[in-house]
Write an enzyme that holds these catalytic residues in place. Structure first.
Site, mmCIF file in Angstrom:
data_model
loop_
_atom_site.group_PDB
_atom_site.id
_atom_site.type_symbol
_atom_site.label_atom_id
_atom_site.label_comp_id
_atom_site.label_asym_id
_atom_site.label_seq_id
_atom_site.Cartn_x
_atom_site.Cartn_y
_atom_site.Cartn_z
ATOM 1 N N TYR A 16 25.517 36.628 51.292
ATOM 2 C CA TYR A 16 24.765 36.558 50.041
ATOM 3 C C TYR A 16 23.925 35.288 49.979
ATOM 4 C CZ TYR A 16 27.588 40.357 48.102
ATOM 5 O OH TYR A 16 28.189 41.574 47.868
ATOM 6 N N LYS A 36 58.061 29.126 40.012
ATOM 7 C CA LYS A 36 57.062 29.586 39.045
ATOM 8 C C LYS A 36 55.759 29.910 39.771
ATOM 9 C CE LYS A 36 55.353 24.944 37.977
ATOM 10 N NZ LYS A 36 54.961 23.998 36.921
#
Length: 366
Positions: free
Chosen positions: A262, A38
């Protein structure tokens, strides 16, 4: 995609096979082994990993959602597939591709029976989920009489499996709770089998359960994080299957006082060299690994992050480390391990692995 992409998740067939053999060795010969693929095989690549497990000798696969199973079927995966969160909207597709749905309640069961009846089908295989303490999905004890009665009255379905889920099998200090779950599972499944008059296969053990409670393996076990290289036992060192590797895009030489990224959180000391690599938080590299919190491997050296992690890139302080554009950086694998990064983040390896997006090329290494 091409094999020399700037970023790639290498999948070691050798490591996956070794891990498979380790868990197989803990089981009785007749016990079936289901492998969970999954969430894109815990980030490893659903189709690629399912094919590896099909070759390795897995008896079953499991996915969370029907769309995951449908993708496997479209790509030639023929093993039985258990759909753990089947819902009700995809029953026609599940039936068409002979997948086996988990049934957690009577509403779901009645919806499936109605569709099977319209199609004139009988004995369709389902797995009945029991709630033994996780309190997420599954039939509670007081719902069993009605469940048994409904199963006996509706031959459209046949119970292929009875299962539940352990929630603290990897935590020794909560073994009393786990043993209670195992006791309730044994008791309630016996009650169902007595009521319907036949014996479905039973499965409750997850990866930690296989290692720590093999005496409760019943007819099948469900192998999840263990196959990918994470053991519940500190003395067992499984091989990591996935290694996230990227190539340096650019190298810059900075002077004291220069800032990086940043927010200008990266501060260059005198004579600092940085390298930019093409992975960021959109690639599962959590922003909390920035500002020097984590370090990755480059040419036999550990190099720390510098500045904030960007969406598609991050920067590393490679001062004093011989390197060039195109050299490979290992974000996780053998060194550092995904478990090390998880400890830094205060999370579990599952979250990091499952966060690696599909845009990262998966490459099987034999």
């Amino acid at each position: 995609m091409i094999e020399d992409d700037f970023s790639r998740l290498e999948l070691s067939l050798k490591a996956a096979t070794e891990n498979f053999r380790y868990f197989r060795s803990l089981l009785e010969p007749q016990t079936k082994l289901l492998v969970l693929v999954k969430a894109n095989a815990y980030g490893h690549g659903g189709v690629e990993f399912a094919a590896m497990m099909q070759r390795a000798g897995a008896d079953y696969l499991a996915v969370a959602y029907p769309v995951e199973g449908l993708e496997l079927r479209r790509n030639g995966i023929s093993l039985p597939i258990l759909v753990l969160t089947a819902g009700t909207d995809f029953y026609p597709e599940i039936i068409k591709t002979r997948m086996e749905p988990s049934i957690p309640n009577l509403v779901s069961l009645k919806k499936l029976v109605g569709i099977l009846r319209e199609k004139g089908l009988r004995d369709y295989p389902v797995h009945i989920k029991l709630d033994t303490g996780m309190h997420r999905l599954g039939f509670m004890e007081d719902e069993l009489p009605e469940l048994i009665e409904y199963l006996n009255q509706n031959p459209e379905v046949r119970v292929k499996g009875l299962f539940s889920h352990l929630c603290v099998a990897d935590e020794p200090d909560q073994d009393a709770f786990t043993r209670e779950q195992l006791h309730l599972f044994e008791e309630r499944t016996q009650r169902i089998m007595d009521g319907i008059g036949y014996r479905p296969m039973r499965h409750i053990l997850n990866s930690a359960g296989i290692e720590r409670f093999p005496q409760y393996q019943f007819d099948m076990v469900r192998l999840g994080i263990g196959i990918y290289g994470i053991s519940a036992l500190p003395e067992v060192h499984l091989a990591p299957v996935a290694s996230l590797k990227v190539k340096i895009l650019q190298i810059k030489h900075l002077t004291k006082g220069d800032t990086v990224g940043y927010g200008r959180w990266g501060k260059a000391a005198e004579g600092t060299t940085i390298a930019t690599i093409p992975v960021g938080y959109a690639d599962g590299i959590d922003r909390h690994l920035g500002r020097g919190a984590a370090s990755f491997s480059l040419n036999g050296h550990r190099v720390p992050t510098i500045g904030n992690i960007c969406m598609d890139m991050c920067m590393l302080d490679v001062t004093g480390v011989p390197c060039a554009v195109g050299d490979t950086v290992t974000v996780f694998g053998e060194d550092p391990t995904v478990s090390e990064l998880a400890r830094i983040l205060g999370t579990i390896p599952y979250e990091i692995l499952a966060s690696i997006p599909r845009r990262i090329h998966r490459l099987v290494i034999r």
